[in-house]
Design a protein around this motif. Structure first.
Motif, PDB file in Angstrom:
ATOM      1  N   UNK A 699     -19.213 -11.920  32.808  1.00 45.74           N
ATOM      2  CA  UNK A 699     -18.483 -12.846  32.740  1.00 45.74           C
ATOM      3  C   UNK A 699     -17.021 -13.759  32.871  1.00 45.74           C
ATOM      4  N   UNK A 700     -16.584 -14.682  33.027  1.00 45.52           N
ATOM      5  CA  UNK A 700     -15.370 -15.344  33.818  1.00 45.52           C
ATOM      6  C   UNK A 700     -14.954 -16.062  33.348  1.00 45.52           C
ATOM      7  N   UNK A 701     -13.492 -16.003  32.420  1.00 40.80           N
ATOM      8  CA  UNK A 701     -12.114 -14.641  32.953  1.00 40.80           C
ATOM      9  C   UNK A 701     -13.561 -13.155  32.390  1.00 40.80           C
ATOM     10  N   UNK A 702     -12.844 -12.095  32.642  1.00 36.25           N
ATOM     11  CA  UNK A 702     -12.823 -10.886  32.525  1.00 36.25           C
ATOM     12  C   UNK A 702     -11.934  -9.919  32.467  1.00 36.25           C
ATOM     13  N   UNK A 703     -12.750  -8.998  30.985  1.00 40.03           N
ATOM     14  CA  UNK A 703     -11.528  -8.373  30.457  1.00 40.03           C
ATOM     15  C   UNK A 703     -11.452  -6.503  31.526  1.00 40.03           C
ATOM     16  N   UNK A 704     -12.558  -6.330  30.951  1.00 42.33           N
ATOM     17  CA  UNK A 704     -13.186  -4.410  31.655  1.00 42.33           C
ATOM     18  C   UNK A 704     -13.985  -4.719  32.916  1.00 42.33           C
ATOM     19  N   UNK A 746     -27.468  -6.989  41.450  1.00 43.78           N
ATOM     20  CA  UNK A 746     -26.311  -7.122  40.431  1.00 43.78           C
ATOM     21  C   UNK A 746     -25.497  -6.409  41.217  1.00 43.78           C
ATOM     22  N   UNK A 747     -23.845  -6.648  41.361  1.00 40.39           N
ATOM     23  CA  UNK A 747     -23.096  -5.831  41.283  1.00 40.39           C
ATOM     24  C   UNK A 747     -22.439  -5.722  40.418  1.00 40.39           C
ATOM     25  N   UNK A 748     -21.915  -3.698  39.794  1.00 37.21           N
ATOM     26  CA  UNK A 748     -20.956  -3.971  38.721  1.00 37.21           C
ATOM     27  C   UNK A 748     -19.516  -3.932  39.187  1.00 37.21           C
ATOM     28  N   UNK A 749     -18.806  -4.898  39.089  1.00 40.40           N
ATOM     29  CA  UNK A 749     -17.387  -5.637  38.944  1.00 40.40           C
ATOM     30  C   UNK A 749     -16.399  -4.834  37.924  1.00 40.40           C
ATOM     31  N   UNK A 750     -15.592  -3.151  38.260  1.00 44.35           N
ATOM     32  CA  UNK A 750     -14.889  -2.662  37.236  1.00 44.35           C
ATOM     33  C   UNK A 750     -13.603  -3.105  37.313  1.00 44.35           C
ATOM     34  N   UNK A 751     -13.181  -3.875  36.100  1.00 36.60           N
ATOM     35  CA  UNK A 751     -11.860  -4.930  36.744  1.00 36.60           C
ATOM     36  C   UNK A 751     -10.998  -4.305  35.279  1.00 36.60           C
ATOM     37  N   UNK A 752     -11.328  -3.029  34.398  1.00 33.74           N
ATOM     38  CA  UNK A 752      -9.742  -2.640  34.000  1.00 33.74           C
ATOM     39  C   UNK A 752      -8.959  -2.680  34.161  1.00 33.74           C
TER      40      UNK A 752
END
Length: 777
Positions: A699-704, A746-752
């Motif tokens: 999702x975009x915006x993303x939280x975690x 797919x690439x997991x984007x960890x943004x937390x």
């Protein structure tokens, strides 16, 4: 008798006997008529003025008493006297009884109906100024036009020939000698100050107030009377007005004064000041001033300077003569050094000086009293040049400025170097006047020599040293010369050490208004002797600069130089981002630069050229570079400016477009930020050139966490990097490094762990890169 004829016969005896007929004039007509003509008594109008400094006298006319007890400095009214006949006027002491008492006599023949003044003048028995009856003819009892008619009579026995002036109006008499009078002079009926000077000289012998305002249409005689240097019983010199009715008025003497302020600006001991061999001011300290004081004017003032504690005139070291005009203001500035041949001690005079401004604002005069300073230019910073080429001992005319606060810069004439800068807080001085005096030494030789300063001297005697201003500019240095790491020296002192290629300093405060010699040496230098090349700069105070080290040492076509961006900017002047583009690639052609689908940023930009500052909204852009005038794009770069709202940057082309050696740095586009950060802008190509397929972030915006999805129609190959960059361009995460294949990747984007804000997800391949925005909440 119209058309007739007649005979006029003189008949009889002028001096008849007892029976003789008296003299007469007769007319005989043709018919025999014999007519006697009526006799006429001839008279003239005569005023007698007693101006001989002698006892009261009697006046006899033709051996008959005429006036008795006539006192010195009195006058008769105009009297009718016989005209056309001899008048023998005799003078006797008062109380005379017959003609034998007459001491001296004079003969006059007056014309009928004329006006005469007879002035008893001089001294009986004096060979140099003998007694005489001076005759003014024709005299006047009234003005011949509007105003007042008057003649000036010199009747002072020991006074020299004189010049007479109506102060600030006109000269009335030129070289008027004893017993002479001027022609009649006409002036407006007004109040005047009369100055009497020795003929051809400047000192004033005497001054008088002459109120003629009540004499409209009248006439008068102005008489100089008495002795300039009287004996014990002699009448003193005075100026008198004699009116036709016999009124004899003494004019009030005027005490002539001028206003004088003295400023001690000679870097020497405390002194005493003597005026005309009398003590005037004691213990007068360096850099102090008197208020304006009244001093004698119109006479010679001998001003002597002695060391403090002087006891008599023998202690005077140096003296000066001045003649001050009455009612004028003077500023005397003691300047220079006693005994110095180049800048000798002197009293420099500003005349006329001012106690108040002549209009709104502040009036001030600048006096150059700094002994070792050259001729100077003085500027009110960012306002105006106040004076050019002012030499030692000179003063400007008065200058008027609004009452405000100023920074004053003093520079050697014709130079950009600032000798000194000072704050001039003139806001409280509205309507006032002041003197600004340059004082002291620019290059003191001893510890006792006072340093250079600007002094503000007020009419009250207040003396204020204007606060000095430390001049600085803001400077950023950028190393863009494809050469080894260097050291930078400024004025033979280390400034930056181990300065690497494609790095920059933050903006620093550096001296301004003085020469900055910037030298470049190889890293590890130990003294100014190691400097390879140097440049001189004078930076304007409060200005912002970039120095970009550019070019190649020893290359004739692209020589090493320090290019200057001025005025540079540390922040945007408005919303968005301000940036300048600098062409620093030595072998690149002239280029055109475009913000793709937005605007052309540069047209024909050549090596070492720079654009003016450009302002764009804070956003991400693709920068296309073409050879000047060629539509084909040579290179494209991603410029992530979305995080620079309100900021400023320099976009710099760097390196070699076609490197010839393995060690030559390749071409790149770099953004230099105000804090010294240097960011390499990523090469950019279109997504069609890089990836055949779809790219998305959700999702975009993303939280975690978020997922980067790449639907590929064909294989990319090896060496794919996925980076996350913050707004400054820094890589904050690298979630993937490896290969991608046809189909869904797919690439997991960890943004937390990331702070909230805007980021860029970057897919870097061998063919180029594409980017996507990511918002972290």
């Amino acid at each position: 008798m119209e058309g007739g004829a007649a005979t006029v016969i003189a008949s009889g005896f002028l001096d008849p006997g007892m029976d003789d007929p008296a003299f007469g004039l007769f007319v005989v007509l043709p018919d025999g008529t014999f007519l006697e003509l009526e006799s006429v008594d001839n008279t003239a109008n005569l005023q007698i003025v007693h101006n001989s400094p002698s006892p009261t006298v009697d006046i006899w006319v033709n051996d008959e008493p005429f006036l008795t007890d006539v006192e010195y400095r009195t006058a008769t009214s105009y009297l009718e006297v016989a005209a056309g006949v001899n008048l023998n006027v005799g003078i006797a002491l008062a109380g005379s009884s017959d003609t034998s008492d007459i001491l001296v006599d004079f003969d006059f023949l007056l014309d009928p109906d004329e006006n005469y003044q007879v002035i008893a003048n001089g001294i009986v028995g004096d060979m140099d100024t003998p007694f005489n009856l001076e005759l003014i003819s024709p005299a006047r009892q009234e003005a011949e036009a509007d105003g007042v008619d008057f003649t000036i009579f010199h009747g002072s026995t020991d006074a020299p020939a004189v010049d007479v002036f109506a102060r600030d109006v006109a000269q009335l008499a030129d070289d008027l000698s004893f017993a002479e009078n001027t022609d009649y002079i006409n002036v407006e009926a007004d109040e005047y100050i009369i100055d009497i000077k020795g003929a051809g000289t400047e000192p004033i012998l005497a001054s008088y107030a002459a109120d003629l305002s009540g004499l409209e249409g009248g006439a008068a005689t102005v008489i100089a009377s008495g002795f300039l240097d009287p004996g014990m019983d002699d009448p003193a010199f005075g100026l008198f007005v004699v009116l036709p009715d016999g009124t004899f008025l003494e004019l009030d003497a005027v005490i002539n004064t001028a206003n004088l302020q003295i400023v001690h600006n000679s870097p020497s001991p405390t002194v005493d000041i003597w005026v005309n061999n009398e003590p005037f001011l004691t213990d007068f300290e360096y850099r102090s001033a008197t208020p304006y004081v009244q001093v004698p004017a119109g006479v010679n003032l001998n001003i002597g300077i002695a060391l403090a504690g002087s006891s008599d005139t023998s202690d005077i070291l140096v003296d000066f003569d001045f003649l001050l005009d009455p009612d004028e203001n003077y500023l005397a500035v003691a300047n220079g050094i006693v005994g110095d041949m180049d800048t000798p001690f002197d009293l420099d005079i500003v005349s006329p000086s001012r106690l108040v401004a002549e209009s709104d604002g502040v009036d001030f005069v600048i006096v150059h009293g700094a002994t070792d300073a050259p001729a100077v230019d003085v500027e009110a910073r960012d306002v105006a040049t106040l004076i050019e080429g002012l030499a030692f001992g000179e003063a400007t005319e008065y200058i008027n400025v609004p009452a405000s606060n100023y920074t004053v810069d003093v520079k050697p004439a014709g130079s950009d170097v600032i000798v000194g800068s000072f704050l001039a807080p003139l806001t409280p001085l509205d309507g006032q006047a002041a003197a600004v005096i340059a004082s002291g030494f620019i290059n003191p030789e001893t510890a006792d020599d006072p340093e250079f300063a600007l002094l503000a001297v007020l009419p009250s005697g207040g003396l204020i040293a204007l606060p000095p201003v430390q001049n600085t500019a803001r400077l950023q240095v950028i190393h863009n010369s494809p050469s080894p790491t260097v050291d930078v020296w400024v004025n033979d002192d280390p400034f930056i050490q181990d300065f690497e290629f494609r790095t920059a300093t933050e903006y620093l405060d550096v001296p301004a208004g003085v020469n900055l010699n910037v030298g470049v040496a190889l890293a590890g230098s130990s003294s100014p002797d190691d400097i390879l090349v140097d440049f001189d700069f004078i930076l304007e105070p409060n200005e912002t600069y970039q120095l970009i080290a550019n070019g190649i040492v020893g290359d004739m076509e692209a020589p090493f130089n320090l290019e200057v961006v001025t005025p540079a900017r540390e922040s945007a002047e408005d919303d968005g981002v301000d940036f300048v583009i600098f062409h620093g690639s030595p072998d690149a052609p002239s280029v055109d630069v475009f913000a793709r689908d937005v605007a052309q940023l540069a047209d024909g930009l050549s090596f070492t050229d720079q654009t003016d500052y450009l302002n764009v909204p804070a956003d991400d852009y693709t920068i296309d570079i073409t050879a000047a005038g060629d539509p084909d794009v040579l290179l494209s770069y991603t410029a992530p400016l979305s995080g620079l709202e309100g900021g400023a940057a320099t976009v710099m082309a760097s390196g070699f477009f076609e490197p010839e050696n393995m060690d030559d740095p390749g071409f790149g586009l770099y953004a230099v930020l105000a804090d010294g950060t240097v960011l390499e802008l990523p090469l950019s190509t279109s997504s069609d050139q890089v990836i055949r397929g779809d790219v998305s972030v959700f999702p975009n915006p993303a939280t975690n966490r978020a997922t980067l999805t790449l639907e590929l129609d064909e294989e990319i190959g090896s060496g794919v990097d996925v980076n996350i960059r913050d707004l400054s361009g820094k890589i904050v995460s690298q979630p993937f490094r490896g290969d991608l294949f046809v189909g869904r990747n797919t690439v997991d984007l960890k943004v937390g762990q990331l702070a909230k804000g805007l980021y860029t997800v970057e897919i870097v391949t061998a063919e180029g890169l594409i980017s996507k925005k990511l918002v972290v909440q």
